[in-house]
Design an enzyme around this catalytic site. Structure first.
Site, PDB file in Angstrom:
ATOM      1  CG  ASP A   8      -1.679   1.170   1.482  1.00  0.00           C
ATOM      2  OD1 ASP A   8      -2.365   1.595   0.547  1.00  0.00           O
ATOM      3  OD2 ASP A   8      -1.639   1.728   2.600  1.00  0.00           O
ATOM      4  CG  LEU A   9       1.711   5.676  -1.879  1.00  0.00           C
ATOM      5  CD1 LEU A   9       3.211   5.435  -1.991  1.00  0.00           C
ATOM      6  CD2 LEU A   9       1.209   6.408  -3.133  1.00  0.00           C
ATOM      7  CG  ASP A  10      -1.750   7.609   0.689  1.00  0.00           C
ATOM      8  OD1 ASP A  10      -0.701   7.928   0.116  1.00  0.00           O
ATOM      9  OD2 ASP A  10      -2.871   8.000   0.328  1.00  0.00           O
ATOM     10  CB  THR A  16       0.204  10.841   1.644  1.00  0.00           C
ATOM     11  OG1 THR A  16       0.099   9.437   1.550  1.00  0.00           O
ATOM     12  CG2 THR A  16       1.300  11.326   0.747  1.00  0.00           C
ATOM     13  CE  LYS A  44      -4.058   6.699   9.056  1.00  0.00           C
ATOM     14  NZ  LYS A  44      -3.143   6.280  10.121  1.00  0.00           N
ATOM     15  N   GLY A  45      -7.321   4.272   3.480  1.00  0.00           N
ATOM     16  CA  GLY A  45      -7.612   3.232   2.494  1.00  0.00           C
ATOM     17  C   GLY A  45      -8.953   3.402   1.801  1.00  0.00           C
ATOM     18  NE  ARG A  48      -9.557  12.316  -4.987  1.00  0.00           N
ATOM     19  CZ  ARG A  48      -9.040  12.508  -6.209  1.00  0.00           C
ATOM     20  NH1 ARG A  48      -9.658  13.308  -7.050  1.00  0.00           N
ATOM     21  NH2 ARG A  48      -7.909  11.929  -6.563  1.00  0.00           N
ATOM     22  CB  SER A 113      -2.063   3.158  -3.741  1.00  0.00           C
ATOM     23  OG  SER A 113      -2.658   4.340  -3.253  1.00  0.00           O
ATOM     24  CB  ALA A 114      -7.461   3.391  -2.287  1.00  0.00           C
ATOM     25  CB  SER A 115      -3.940   7.371  -3.690  1.00  0.00           C
ATOM     26  OG  SER A 115      -3.732   8.678  -4.157  1.00  0.00           O
ATOM     27  CG  ASN A 117      -3.589  12.536  -6.096  1.00  0.00           C
ATOM     28  OD1 ASN A 117      -3.523  13.226  -7.099  1.00  0.00           O
ATOM     29  ND2 ASN A 117      -4.592  12.649  -5.226  1.00  0.00           N
ATOM     30  CE  LYS A 144      -6.019  -0.482  -0.873  1.00  0.00           C
ATOM     31  NZ  LYS A 144      -4.873   0.263  -0.325  1.00  0.00           N
ATOM     32  CD  GLU A 168      -3.727  -1.505   2.899  1.00  0.00           C
ATOM     33  OE1 GLU A 168      -3.777  -0.680   3.830  1.00  0.00           O
ATOM     34  OE2 GLU A 168      -4.113  -1.226   1.767  1.00  0.00           O
ATOM     35  CG  ASP A 169      -1.891   2.640   6.337  1.00  0.00           C
ATOM     36  OD1 ASP A 169      -2.258   2.220   5.212  1.00  0.00           O
ATOM     37  OD2 ASP A 169      -2.139   3.786   6.736  1.00  0.00           O
TER      38      ASP A 169
HETATM   39  P1  B16 Z   1      -6.902  10.092  -3.558  1.00  0.00           P
HETATM   40  P2  B16 Z   1      -3.763   4.054   0.101  1.00  0.00           P
HETATM   41  C1  B16 Z   1      -5.697   5.941   0.089  1.00  0.00           C
HETATM   42  O1  B16 Z   1      -4.409   5.514  -0.241  1.00  0.00           O
HETATM   43  C2  B16 Z   1      -5.697   6.766   1.354  1.00  0.00           C
HETATM   44  O2  B16 Z   1      -5.342   5.953   2.469  1.00  0.00           O
HETATM   45  C3  B16 Z   1      -7.061   7.358   1.606  1.00  0.00           C
HETATM   46  O3  B16 Z   1      -7.039   8.164   2.755  1.00  0.00           O
HETATM   47  C4  B16 Z   1      -7.454   8.189   0.373  1.00  0.00           C
HETATM   48  O4  B16 Z   1      -8.761   8.745   0.525  1.00  0.00           O
HETATM   49  C5  B16 Z   1      -7.414   7.294  -0.864  1.00  0.00           C
HETATM   50  O5  B16 Z   1      -6.115   6.753  -1.012  1.00  0.00           O
HETATM   51  C6  B16 Z   1      -7.780   8.039  -2.130  1.00  0.00           C
HETATM   52  O6  B16 Z   1      -6.803   9.004  -2.388  1.00  0.00           O
HETATM   53  O7  B16 Z   1      -7.873  11.146  -3.130  1.00  0.00           O
HETATM   54  O8  B16 Z   1      -5.475  10.573  -3.683  1.00  0.00           O
HETATM   55  O9  B16 Z   1      -7.367   9.351  -4.812  1.00  0.00           O
HETATM   56  O10 B16 Z   1      -3.639   3.997   1.584  1.00  0.00           O
HETATM   57  O11 B16 Z   1      -4.698   3.019  -0.492  1.00  0.00           O
HETATM   58  O12 B16 Z   1      -2.419   4.133  -0.600  1.00  0.00           O
HETATM   59 MG    MG Z   2      -2.786   3.145   3.378  1.00  0.00          MG
END
Ligand code: B16
Ligand code: MG
Length: 219
Positions: A8-10, A16, A44-45, A48, A113-115, A117, A144, A168-169
């Site tokens: 996982d990233l964040d 982040t 977390k996870g 958006r 990652s769910a992000s 970004n 997730k 994963e965190d």
């Molecule tokens: P974004 P991960 C997740 O990243 C974050 O933990 C979560 O807080 C955030 O809302 C989600 O990404 C979406 O991020 O707005 O940048 O698309 O922990 O899965 O790496």
């Molecule tokens: Mg995370």
């Protein structure tokens, strides 16, 4: 036999979560309410739009779908002001030696990652070339605890979930890994992550054998 590790990233590679918190809090404040760091833990996870829904519930705020999209876009602009300034020194302690060690042991590396970004963050901190597979919130359509993000990663690496360890965190991220049939290692506090095969506070001084012993399998 473990052949790959998917990160996982964040909260695992970089922190982040603190930037997400600042940006979501700014949104809440502009809408006339606040929320706590403890409530933030639940984000977390979470995607958006999923995070926005939760925050609006906490504030008892209702709005149209169009307004939700516009607030989510604003939050992302504020968030990106922080991530576009990130530097390699924001990689969490112990991560670089652990990635080097896994490479030496011939383990493939993936990012899940769910992000949306994720790609920019990983480029910003100089880790892009480390990962043979990068699956982010743009590639994965299901959030997730759905295992899609990790299943796509395993597929890109040409591995079965049973050959991969997910780090994963987030509690929902551990759920996602377990739902997909992966080994799951929690990074952070046991209290949030006690359904994982193993929980470690961070990667400082950690070896692959520590992980394999902890999840009780052989390399
Ligand atoms: P974004 P991960 C997740 O990243 C974050 O933990 C979560 O807080 C955030 O809302 C989600 O990404 C979406 O991020 O707005 O940048 O698309 O922990 O899965 O790496
Ligand atoms: Mg995370």
């Amino acid at each position: 036999m473990i052949k790959a590790c998917i990160f996982d990233l964040d909260g695992v590679i970089v922190d982040t979560a603190k930037y997400h918190f600042i940006a979501w809090r700014r949104l809440a404040n502009e809408l006339g309410f606040d929320f706590t760091e403890e409530e933030n833990e639940q984000l977390k996870g979470v995607s958006r739009m999923g995070s926005l829904e939760l925050i609006l519930q906490w504030g008892g705020v209702q709005m149209s779908e169009a307004d939700k999209l516009s607030w989510a876009a604003k939050k992302n602009e504020w968030y990106r002001e922080y991530i576009l300034k990130m530097q390699p020194d924001e990689i969490l302690d112990g991560v670089m030696p652990f990635l080097d060690h896994l490479k030496e042991r011939g383990i493939q590396l993936g990012l899940g990652s769910a992000s949306k970004n994720a790609s920019d963050i990983i480029t910003q901190v100089g880790l892009r070339d480390r990962f043979a597979s990068i699956v982010d919130g743009a590639k994965a359509t299901k959030s997730k605890p759905d295992p899609q993000v990790f299943l796509l990663g395993a597929m890109e690496l040409g591995r079965q979930p049973s050959e991969c360890i997910v780090f994963e965190d987030a509690a929902k991220g551990i759920d996602a890994a377990l739902n997909g049939g992966f080994y799951a290692v929690g990074i952070g506090k046991e209290a949030h992550l006690n359904h994982a095969h193993l929980v470690i506070p961070n990667f400082i001084g950690i070896t692959l054998d520590d992980i394999l012993n902890g999840i009780q399998i052989k390399a």
